[in-house]
Scaffold this motif. Sequence first.
Motif, PDB file in Angstrom:
ATOM      1  N   GLY A  33       0.812  -1.212   0.000  1.00  0.00           N
ATOM      2  CA  GLY A  33       0.000   0.000   0.000  1.00  0.00           C
ATOM      3  C   GLY A  33       0.839   1.252   0.000  1.00  0.00           C
ATOM      4  N   TYR A  34       1.818   1.314   0.888  1.00  0.00           N
ATOM      5  CA  TYR A  34       2.665   2.501   0.942  1.00  0.00           C
ATOM      6  C   TYR A  34       3.575   2.586  -0.281  1.00  0.00           C
ATOM      7  CZ  TYR A  34       1.137   4.234   5.411  1.00  0.00           C
ATOM      8  OH  TYR A  34       0.382   4.784   6.423  1.00  0.00           O
ATOM      9  N   ALA A  35       3.924   1.416  -0.861  1.00  0.00           N
ATOM     10  CA  ALA A  35       4.685   1.450  -2.117  1.00  0.00           C
ATOM     11  C   ALA A  35       3.851   2.113  -3.212  1.00  0.00           C
ATOM     12  CB  ALA A  35       5.085   0.038  -2.528  1.00  0.00           C
ATOM     13  N   GLU A  36       2.539   1.840  -3.221  1.00  0.00           N
ATOM     14  CA  GLU A  36       1.655   2.502  -4.186  1.00  0.00           C
ATOM     15  C   GLU A  36       1.594   4.007  -3.936  1.00  0.00           C
ATOM     16  OE1 GLU A  36      -2.029   0.421  -5.828  1.00  0.00           O
ATOM     17  OE2 GLU A  36      -1.896  -0.380  -3.785  1.00  0.00           O
ATOM     18  N   VAL A  37       1.536   4.389  -2.663  1.00  0.00           N
ATOM     19  CA  VAL A  37       1.499   5.821  -2.331  1.00  0.00           C
ATOM     20  C   VAL A  37       2.752   6.510  -2.853  1.00  0.00           C
ATOM     21  CG1 VAL A  37       1.566   7.494  -0.446  1.00  0.00           C
ATOM     22  CG2 VAL A  37       0.035   5.515  -0.297  1.00  0.00           C
ATOM     23  N   ILE A  38       3.940   5.919  -2.574  1.00  0.00           N
ATOM     24  CA  ILE A  38       5.204   6.505  -3.028  1.00  0.00           C
ATOM     25  C   ILE A  38       5.238   6.578  -4.552  1.00  0.00           C
ATOM     26  CG2 ILE A  38       7.718   6.143  -3.108  1.00  0.00           C
ATOM     27  CD1 ILE A  38       7.424   4.781  -0.342  1.00  0.00           C
ATOM     28  N   GLN A  39       4.741   5.533  -5.187  1.00  0.00           N
ATOM     29  CA  GLN A  39       4.750   5.487  -6.648  1.00  0.00           C
ATOM     30  C   GLN A  39       3.925   6.626  -7.248  1.00  0.00           C
ATOM     31  OE1 GLN A  39       2.952   2.019  -8.660  1.00  0.00           O
ATOM     32  NE2 GLN A  39       5.001   1.627  -9.500  1.00  0.00           N
ATOM     33  N   GLN A  40       2.814   6.958  -6.591  1.00  0.00           N
ATOM     34  CA  GLN A  40       1.935   7.998  -7.134  1.00  0.00           C
ATOM     35  C   GLN A  40       2.496   9.402  -6.928  1.00  0.00           C
ATOM     36  OE1 GLN A  40      -2.222   7.891  -6.595  1.00  0.00           O
ATOM     37  NE2 GLN A  40      -2.397   5.669  -6.770  1.00  0.00           N
ATOM     38  N   ILE A  41       3.256   9.597  -5.859  1.00  0.00           N
ATOM     39  CA  ILE A  41       3.745  10.964  -5.590  1.00  0.00           C
ATOM     40  C   ILE A  41       5.177  11.176  -6.068  1.00  0.00           C
ATOM     41  CG2 ILE A  41       2.202  11.220  -3.596  1.00  0.00           C
ATOM     42  CD1 ILE A  41       4.592  10.727  -1.780  1.00  0.00           C
ATOM     43  N   ALA A  42       5.875  10.099  -6.422  1.00  0.00           N
ATOM     44  CA  ALA A  42       7.276  10.220  -6.816  1.00  0.00           C
ATOM     45  C   ALA A  42       7.398  10.777  -8.229  1.00  0.00           C
ATOM     46  CB  ALA A  42       7.966   8.865  -6.732  1.00  0.00           C
ATOM     47  N   GLU A  43       8.346  11.647  -8.401  1.00  0.00           N
ATOM     48  CA  GLU A  43       8.631  12.196  -9.725  1.00  0.00           C
ATOM     49  C   GLU A  43       9.918  11.598 -10.306  1.00  0.00           C
ATOM     50  OE1 GLU A  43       8.737  16.413  -9.475  1.00  0.00           O
ATOM     51  OE2 GLU A  43       6.622  16.590  -8.863  1.00  0.00           O
ATOM     52  N   ASP A  44      10.790  11.166  -9.435  1.00  0.00           N
ATOM     53  CA  ASP A  44      12.049  10.568  -9.872  1.00  0.00           C
ATOM     54  C   ASP A  44      11.776   9.173 -10.452  1.00  0.00           C
ATOM     55  OD1 ASP A  44      14.552   9.317 -10.096  1.00  0.00           O
ATOM     56  OD2 ASP A  44      15.368  10.445  -8.399  1.00  0.00           O
ATOM     57  N   PRO A  45      12.145   8.915 -11.712  1.00  0.00           N
ATOM     58  CA  PRO A  45      11.878   7.595 -12.320  1.00  0.00           C
ATOM     59  C   PRO A  45      12.563   6.449 -11.577  1.00  0.00           C
ATOM     60  CG  PRO A  45      13.349   8.905 -13.719  1.00  0.00           C
ATOM     61  CD  PRO A  45      12.808   9.827 -12.669  1.00  0.00           C
ATOM     62  N   ARG A  46      13.702   6.731 -10.926  1.00  0.00           N
ATOM     63  CA  ARG A  46      14.380   5.670 -10.175  1.00  0.00           C
ATOM     64  C   ARG A  46      13.530   5.212  -8.990  1.00  0.00           C
ATOM     65  NH1 ARG A  46      20.002   8.181  -8.673  1.00  0.00           N
ATOM     66  NH2 ARG A  46      18.563   9.896  -8.234  1.00  0.00           N
ATOM     67  N   ILE A  47      12.878   6.177  -8.335  1.00  0.00           N
ATOM     68  CA  ILE A  47      12.019   5.827  -7.200  1.00  0.00           C
ATOM     69  C   ILE A  47      10.840   4.987  -7.684  1.00  0.00           C
ATOM     70  CG2 ILE A  47      10.483   6.752  -5.418  1.00  0.00           C
ATOM     71  CD1 ILE A  47      12.393   9.115  -5.157  1.00  0.00           C
ATOM     72  N   ARG A  48      10.297   5.344  -8.840  1.00  0.00           N
ATOM     73  CA  ARG A  48       9.198   4.544  -9.398  1.00  0.00           C
ATOM     74  C   ARG A  48       9.665   3.113  -9.691  1.00  0.00           C
ATOM     75  NH1 ARG A  48       4.625   6.557 -11.535  1.00  0.00           N
ATOM     76  NH2 ARG A  48       4.200   8.766 -11.233  1.00  0.00           N
ATOM     77  N   GLU A  49      10.906   3.003 -10.187  1.00  0.00           N
ATOM     78  CA  GLU A  49      11.454   1.672 -10.478  1.00  0.00           C
ATOM     79  C   GLU A  49      11.609   0.866  -9.192  1.00  0.00           C
ATOM     80  OE1 GLU A  49      15.571  -0.384 -12.165  1.00  0.00           O
ATOM     81  OE2 GLU A  49      15.285   1.795 -12.340  1.00  0.00           O
ATOM     82  N   TYR A  50      12.104   1.529  -8.143  1.00  0.00           N
ATOM     83  CA  TYR A  50      12.309   0.833  -6.873  1.00  0.00           C
ATOM     84  C   TYR A  50      10.972   0.383  -6.273  1.00  0.00           C
ATOM     85  CZ  TYR A  50      16.968   2.962  -7.192  1.00  0.00           C
ATOM     86  OH  TYR A  50      18.209   3.339  -7.599  1.00  0.00           O
ATOM     87  N   THR A  51       9.961   1.255  -6.365  1.00  0.00           N
ATOM     88  CA  THR A  51       8.649   0.862  -5.812  1.00  0.00           C
ATOM     89  C   THR A  51       8.043  -0.282  -6.611  1.00  0.00           C
ATOM     90  OG1 THR A  51       7.591   2.638  -7.090  1.00  0.00           O
ATOM     91  CG2 THR A  51       8.129   3.107  -4.791  1.00  0.00           C
ATOM     92  N   ASN A  52       8.337  -0.319  -7.919  1.00  0.00           N
ATOM     93  CA  ASN A  52       7.871  -1.467  -8.714  1.00  0.00           C
ATOM     94  C   ASN A  52       8.483  -2.762  -8.200  1.00  0.00           C
ATOM     95  OD1 ASN A  52       6.018  -0.499 -10.582  1.00  0.00           O
ATOM     96  ND2 ASN A  52       7.614   0.220 -11.991  1.00  0.00           N
ATOM     97  N   HIS A  53       9.780  -2.696  -7.824  1.00  0.00           N
ATOM     98  CA  HIS A  53      10.438  -3.882  -7.261  1.00  0.00           C
ATOM     99  C   HIS A  53       9.779  -4.290  -5.945  1.00  0.00           C
ATOM    100  CE1 HIS A  53      13.380  -3.992 -10.341  1.00  0.00           C
ATOM    101  NE2 HIS A  53      14.134  -2.966  -9.921  1.00  0.00           N
ATOM    102  N   ILE A  54       9.444  -3.293  -5.117  1.00  0.00           N
ATOM    103  CA  ILE A  54       8.774  -3.586  -3.841  1.00  0.00           C
ATOM    104  C   ILE A  54       7.430  -4.258  -4.095  1.00  0.00           C
ATOM    105  CG2 ILE A  54       7.719  -2.571  -1.782  1.00  0.00           C
ATOM    106  CD1 ILE A  54       9.851  -0.348  -1.944  1.00  0.00           C
ATOM    107  N   LEU A  55       6.662  -3.724  -5.048  1.00  0.00           N
ATOM    108  CA  LEU A  55       5.342  -4.290  -5.348  1.00  0.00           C
ATOM    109  C   LEU A  55       5.465  -5.701  -5.904  1.00  0.00           C
ATOM    110  CD1 LEU A  55       3.636  -1.118  -6.866  1.00  0.00           C
ATOM    111  CD2 LEU A  55       2.958  -2.300  -4.763  1.00  0.00           C
ATOM    112  N   THR A  56       6.459  -5.935  -6.742  1.00  0.00           N
ATOM    113  CA  THR A  56       6.665  -7.283  -7.299  1.00  0.00           C
ATOM    114  C   THR A  56       7.021  -8.271  -6.193  1.00  0.00           C
ATOM    115  OG1 THR A  56       7.428  -6.361  -9.405  1.00  0.00           O
ATOM    116  CG2 THR A  56       8.034  -8.644  -8.928  1.00  0.00           C
ATOM    117  N   THR A  57       7.914  -7.865  -5.280  1.00  0.00           N
ATOM    118  CA  THR A  57       8.296  -8.728  -4.160  1.00  0.00           C
ATOM    119  C   THR A  57       7.092  -9.004  -3.259  1.00  0.00           C
ATOM    120  OG1 THR A  57      10.518  -7.787  -4.192  1.00  0.00           O
ATOM    121  CG2 THR A  57       9.877  -8.983  -2.212  1.00  0.00           C
TER     122      THR A  57
END
Length: 545
Positions: A191-215
């Motif tokens: 859930g919080y990974a989704e929150v970070i993904q929605q507010i993040a502007e840095d593409p690297r952060i979006r990539e990292y949250t994708n890894h969190i969601l996949t895990t």
Amino acid sequence: MIKESSFPAFPSSPIITSSTQGRDSHQVYEALRKSEERYRELVEHANSIILRCDKNGRITSFNEYAQQLFGYSEAEIIGRHLVGTIVPAGESSGRDLRQLIQHVCDHPQEHRYNINENITKSGKRVWIAWTNKILSGENGRPTGILSIGTDITKQRLLEEELRQAQKMQAIGELAGGIAHDFNNMIHGISGYAEVIQQIAEDPRIREYTNHILTTARHAAELTKQLLTFARKGNYQLKDCNTHEITRDVCAMLERTIDRRIRIEQRLEAGRPHVVGDPAQLKSALLNIGINAKDAMPDGGRLSFTSSNITLEKVTTIADFEMQPGHYLLIRIDDNGTGMSPEVRRRIFEPFFTTKESGRGAGLGLAAVHGTIHLHKGAIQCRSREGEGSTFQLYLPIAEAKPNTQQKQAESLPAERKLRIMVVDDEAIVRSYSKTLFEMNGHRVVTFASAEQAITYYRQYCDQVDLVILDMIMPGMDGQELFAFLRRINPMVKAILSTGYSVDSKAQKVIADGVLDCIQKPFTYDRLSKKIEELILSGQLATPKG
């Protein structure tokens, strides 16, 4: 020969002639002969093991029942030592039996009644309940042992099966509880990974949250296996064609396993339809197929067959009690390395694996066991080392029904903004839900207990479009809370959220009027789609503003 002195002296009487003595003596011997015949007949035809041995353990008598049970003729066994013939040098439990005879003679009271693991001529282990009596000479010293035994092997196996079933049930309850709590944690993480993904502007952060969601999704799959083992099953059961499921599994295996393994299909059941969860049934067959692949490192044969059988009466298969009726039998055979009796006894235990570290969690067959229980069926495994393995799956059949696909809406309407009430005892779930739902335009209030939710709903029920209820909460659970809210507002709209898979209790809540169930961990996108489906179907009204 019987000594005269062994008989009591006769009282004074008239003189007895020699002819009278001869006649009486003949009668005594005749009575003695008949008594011995009756004794021998009793011993030889008794439905118990009756044997004698001398004080050194050499067998001196071995009745007919004992000969049949242990497989030795009288000529083969008389004069041989008990240890090494019917008594193994050591039990499978590790107990040393080589000094057993001496111990019986020295401590007879300890061995008046005992249970031992014995062995037949063919090497089969049997369990015997023995009653032992020390035979003594005129000097009072032991001269031998008289033993009477009863074969209790079947009883012992039934007791072991009962202990195993009780252990599996206890482990299942434990696994279900762990999975429930773990799902709540994964729910917060994703859930919080989704929150970070929605507010993040840095593409690297979006990539990292994708890894969190996949895990998190992979972790959720692991807990799903635990829940399947614990038999906390999915409520979305439907008509399944097991032949189609089996063909899909075989096609998948053919593309992924060693090409030296030949996969055969003989799907001959005239009625292959069951009521079940296609995904779980496919996963069960795939798990068995993958285990078979691991048992054939140099290639081999893996076959799937199907047939229909009828049970005329209540039948116990493994630890499953099967009701009378018509069943589909799916049989999976391999000619791999097979299993030892010890491994075969434990294959359905969670976290038990014979694979090296890192090559399996030991949940595959445990999940299969849970799936079959969930479908009111049975699973049985037969295997011997070096001779491959056979799994037999029994599933109650259903009448085949034509597939009727609902017409899908041409396009989903724009997302509705709802006034949502979330009731969950987990703080991280409440916090994540409020943050993410409000980021997507919904108005959200959250409550940690049923009592708080009831107080609010009694005052503001007309301002709540949807209630999301946690199924398991201390005090009043989701089912009880829904019933209470319904008394306040008979038109209450609610979705049940649970860390367990949706089980029979959740189905009852749905029957009572809950719109649907959603299993944790779920993403906002998944919840949003479910809400849109409910609106499209007319079960949930479009919010007014």
